[in-house]
Motif scaffolding. Structure first.
Motif, PDB file in Angstrom:
ATOM      1  N   LEU A   1      11.798   1.962  -5.937  1.00  0.00           N
ATOM      2  CA  LEU A   1      10.695   2.341  -5.768  1.00  0.00           C
ATOM      3  C   LEU A   1       9.236   2.158  -4.951  1.00  0.00           C
ATOM      4  CD1 LEU A   1       9.319   0.364  -7.915  1.00  0.00           C
ATOM      5  CD2 LEU A   1      11.087  -0.429  -6.734  1.00  0.00           C
ATOM      6  N   GLY A   2       8.592   3.061  -4.581  1.00  0.00           N
ATOM      7  CA  GLY A   2       7.601   3.044  -3.840  1.00  0.00           C
ATOM      8  C   GLY A   2       6.705   4.663  -3.851  1.00  0.00           C
ATOM      9  N   VAL A   3       5.388   4.167  -2.599  1.00  0.00           N
ATOM     10  CA  VAL A   3       5.120   5.208  -2.700  1.00  0.00           C
ATOM     11  C   VAL A   3       5.283   5.721  -1.124  1.00  0.00           C
ATOM     12  CG1 VAL A   3       2.171   5.435  -2.763  1.00  0.00           C
ATOM     13  CG2 VAL A   3       3.219   3.781  -3.765  1.00  0.00           C
ATOM     14  N   LYS A   4       4.994   7.186  -1.567  1.00  0.00           N
ATOM     15  CA  LYS A   4       4.950   7.616  -0.128  1.00  0.00           C
ATOM     16  C   LYS A   4       3.901   8.025   0.733  1.00  0.00           C
ATOM     17  CE  LYS A   4       8.539  11.572  -2.476  1.00  0.00           C
ATOM     18  NZ  LYS A   4       9.210  12.657  -2.484  1.00  0.00           N
ATOM     19  N   GLU A   5       3.773   7.996   1.735  1.00  0.00           N
ATOM     20  CA  GLU A   5       2.635   8.039   2.561  1.00  0.00           C
ATOM     21  C   GLU A   5       2.148   9.619   3.076  1.00  0.00           C
ATOM     22  OE1 GLU A   5       1.579   6.524   7.381  1.00  0.00           O
ATOM     23  OE2 GLU A   5       4.014   6.457   6.673  1.00  0.00           O
TER      24      GLU A   5
ATOM     25  N   GLY B   1      -0.900   2.686  -3.827  1.00  0.00           N
ATOM     26  CA  GLY B   1      -0.155   1.721  -3.022  1.00  0.00           C
ATOM     27  C   GLY B   1       0.466   0.862  -5.008  1.00  0.00           C
ATOM     28  N   LEU B   2       0.980   0.067  -4.735  1.00  0.00           N
ATOM     29  CA  LEU B   2       2.013  -0.726  -6.141  1.00  0.00           C
ATOM     30  C   LEU B   2       1.532  -2.203  -6.262  1.00  0.00           C
ATOM     31  CD1 LEU B   2       5.535   1.078  -6.635  1.00  0.00           C
ATOM     32  CD2 LEU B   2       5.053  -1.532  -6.257  1.00  0.00           C
ATOM     33  N   ASN B   3       1.654  -2.420  -7.635  1.00  0.00           N
ATOM     34  CA  ASN B   3       1.910  -3.884  -7.934  1.00  0.00           C
ATOM     35  C   ASN B   3       3.005  -3.567  -8.828  1.00  0.00           C
ATOM     36  OD1 ASN B   3       0.038  -6.261  -7.483  1.00  0.00           O
ATOM     37  ND2 ASN B   3      -0.967  -3.985  -7.622  1.00  0.00           N
ATOM     38  N   LEU B   4       4.135  -4.176  -8.481  1.00  0.00           N
ATOM     39  CA  LEU B   4       5.247  -4.729  -9.608  1.00  0.00           C
ATOM     40  C   LEU B   4       5.471  -6.153  -9.839  1.00  0.00           C
ATOM     41  CD1 LEU B   4       8.174  -3.826 -10.494  1.00  0.00           C
ATOM     42  CD2 LEU B   4       9.110  -4.290  -8.486  1.00  0.00           C
ATOM     43  N   PHE B   5       5.395  -5.757 -10.906  1.00  0.00           N
ATOM     44  CA  PHE B   5       5.970  -7.205 -12.172  1.00  0.00           C
ATOM     45  C   PHE B   5       6.599  -7.527 -13.239  1.00  0.00           C
ATOM     46  CE2 PHE B   5       1.828  -4.822 -12.810  1.00  0.00           C
ATOM     47  CZ  PHE B   5       0.369  -5.814 -12.876  1.00  0.00           C
ATOM     48  N   GLY B   6       6.800  -9.236 -12.709  1.00  0.00           N
ATOM     49  CA  GLY B   6       8.070 -10.319 -13.047  1.00  0.00           C
ATOM     50  C   GLY B   6       8.094 -10.648 -14.897  1.00  0.00           C
TER      51      GLY B   6
ATOM     52  N   SER C   1       0.089  -1.314   0.346  1.00  0.00           N
ATOM     53  CA  SER C   1      -0.332   0.134   0.262  1.00  0.00           C
ATOM     54  C   SER C   1       1.015   1.241   0.086  1.00  0.00           C
ATOM     55  CB  SER C   1      -1.111   0.381   1.700  1.00  0.00           C
ATOM     56  OG  SER C   1      -0.299  -0.087   2.486  1.00  0.00           O
ATOM     57  N   HIS C   2       2.210   1.520   0.105  1.00  0.00           N
ATOM     58  CA  HIS C   2       2.826   2.458   0.064  1.00  0.00           C
ATOM     59  C   HIS C   2       4.115   2.043   1.022  1.00  0.00           C
ATOM     60  CE1 HIS C   2       2.328   3.161   4.583  1.00  0.00           C
ATOM     61  NE2 HIS C   2       1.189   3.380   4.581  1.00  0.00           N
TER      62      HIS C   2
ATOM     63  N   LYS D   1      -5.837   6.306  -8.852  1.00  0.00           N
ATOM     64  CA  LYS D   1      -4.065   6.839  -9.138  1.00  0.00           C
ATOM     65  C   LYS D   1      -3.649   6.444  -8.239  1.00  0.00           C
ATOM     66  CE  LYS D   1      -6.406  10.946 -12.106  1.00  0.00           C
ATOM     67  NZ  LYS D   1      -5.830  12.101 -11.908  1.00  0.00           N
ATOM     68  N   SER D   2      -2.158   6.652  -8.295  1.00  0.00           N
ATOM     69  CA  SER D   2      -1.246   6.659  -7.191  1.00  0.00           C
ATOM     70  C   SER D   2       0.273   7.051  -7.864  1.00  0.00           C
ATOM     71  CB  SER D   2      -0.612   4.737  -6.916  1.00  0.00           C
ATOM     72  OG  SER D   2       0.060   4.937  -6.392  1.00  0.00           O
ATOM     73  N   ASN D   3       0.678   7.584  -6.872  1.00  0.00           N
ATOM     74  CA  ASN D   3       2.005   8.196  -6.658  1.00  0.00           C
ATOM     75  C   ASN D   3       3.331   7.028  -7.120  1.00  0.00           C
ATOM     76  OD1 ASN D   3       0.998  11.190  -5.878  1.00  0.00           O
ATOM     77  ND2 ASN D   3       0.967  10.906  -7.814  1.00  0.00           N
ATOM     78  N   ILE D   4       3.779   7.012  -7.984  1.00  0.00           N
ATOM     79  CA  ILE D   4       4.993   6.530  -7.845  1.00  0.00           C
ATOM     80  C   ILE D   4       5.912   6.505  -8.237  1.00  0.00           C
ATOM     81  CG2 ILE D   4       5.984   3.379  -8.265  1.00  0.00           C
ATOM     82  CD1 ILE D   4       2.987   2.707  -8.931  1.00  0.00           C
ATOM     83  N   THR D   5       6.868   7.147  -6.718  1.00  0.00           N
ATOM     84  CA  THR D   5       8.171   7.678  -7.496  1.00  0.00           C
ATOM     85  C   THR D   5       9.485   6.630  -7.188  1.00  0.00           C
ATOM     86  OG1 THR D   5       7.776   8.882  -6.220  1.00  0.00           O
ATOM     87  CG2 THR D   5       9.758   9.436  -5.329  1.00  0.00           C
ATOM     88  N   PHE D   6      10.497   6.891  -7.836  1.00  0.00           N
ATOM     89  CA  PHE D   6      11.890   6.159  -7.959  1.00  0.00           C
ATOM     90  C   PHE D   6      13.038   7.282  -7.750  1.00  0.00           C
ATOM     91  CE2 PHE D   6       9.506   5.550 -11.801  1.00  0.00           C
ATOM     92  CZ  PHE D   6       9.338   3.920 -11.551  1.00  0.00           C
ATOM     93  N   TRP D   7      13.829   6.627  -7.004  1.00  0.00           N
ATOM     94  CA  TRP D   7      14.677   7.657  -6.461  1.00  0.00           C
ATOM     95  C   TRP D   7      16.657   6.452  -6.812  1.00  0.00           C
ATOM     96  CZ3 TRP D   7      10.591   6.124  -3.587  1.00  0.00           C
ATOM     97  CH2 TRP D   7      10.447   7.630  -3.036  1.00  0.00           C
ATOM     98  N   LEU D   8      17.185   7.294  -7.377  1.00  0.00           N
ATOM     99  CA  LEU D   8      19.089   7.109  -7.640  1.00  0.00           C
ATOM    100  C   LEU D   8      19.629   7.099  -6.520  1.00  0.00           C
ATOM    101  CD1 LEU D   8      19.101   6.293 -11.427  1.00  0.00           C
ATOM    102  CD2 LEU D   8      19.586   4.666  -9.791  1.00  0.00           C
TER     103      LEU D   8
END
Length: 204
Positions: free
Chosen positions: A169-173, A180-185, A53-54, A91-98
């Motif tokens: 990668l994730g969803v900020k609170e 939330g987020l679903n990630l597929f292989g 969910s986050h 909708k969901s805001n999914i953020t990426f970091w490096l």
């Protein structure tokens, strides 16, 4: 150049909130949906779909090309929002970091279902999430690009030389859409891949 594809279950760190879960290529649940226990056991390496969910997942991979300058990094992965069953308009805001630098945020339009994902196993319930969208990010000497649209002027220069790269990668609170987020292989969803990375270098 350097290319790698990370299985989605190969994350090194996680800090996620329930409801959450991990299932393998046959659709078998690894652990419980109510508690994030599977995220801390060895079985998570078999994950082919991951949802929460986050919170976040973090992956580590080598940055081992010596005496060259990194000029471009690209990554792609299949993701969508996460809710009970599925909702194509959620909708969901999914953020990426490096390396702790926030790169960009993708707004997922929904948690997708209603038809079976191309690679989703037949045993997986049709009332559950089935597939996502392929999201591509590129960082180069001109800026940051999300699905070929420039979203930031920050250049590749922010990535200092380290022995390995940390991709999160994730969803900020506190995101606008905490959906939330679903990630597929490669054995789930519509695209037969994990998390693909390519790094391009030049001589100094």
């Amino acid at each position: 150049s350097f290319y790698t594809e990370l299985p989605i279950g190969s994350f090194s760190l996680s800090d996620i909130a329930a409801p959450c879960g991990i299932a393998d290529a046959d659709g078998n649940l690894l652990g419980s949906e109510s508690f994030p226990d599977a995220f801390y056991g060895f079985s998570h390496h078999r994950g082919e779909i991951i949802w929460f969910s986050h919170g976040y997942l973090e992956y580590h991979f080598p940055n081992s090309v010596k005496n060259k300058i990194l000029m471009r990094i690209q990554f792609s992965l299949e993701i969508c929002s996460e809710c009970a069953n599925y909702n194509n308009s959620f909708k969901s805001n999914i953020t990426f970091w490096l390396n702790d630098k926030e790169v960009c945020t993708y707004t997922s339009p929904g948690d997708f279902g209603g038809r079976r994902g191309t690679y989703t196993p037949p045993s997986w319930s049709l009332t559950s999430t089935q597939f996502g969208m392929l999201v591509q990010v590129r960082i180069d000497e001109n800026g940051i690009w999300l699905n070929d649209r420039k979203v930031d002027d920050s250049t590749i220069a922010f990535l200092t030389r380290e022995k390995f790269l940390r991709f999160r990668l994730g969803v900020k609170e506190d995101a606008k859409y905490v959906g939330g987020l679903n990630l597929f292989g490669k054995n789930f969803g519509d695209f037969p891949q994990g998390i693909r990375f390519s790094l391009d270098y030049k001589n100094p």
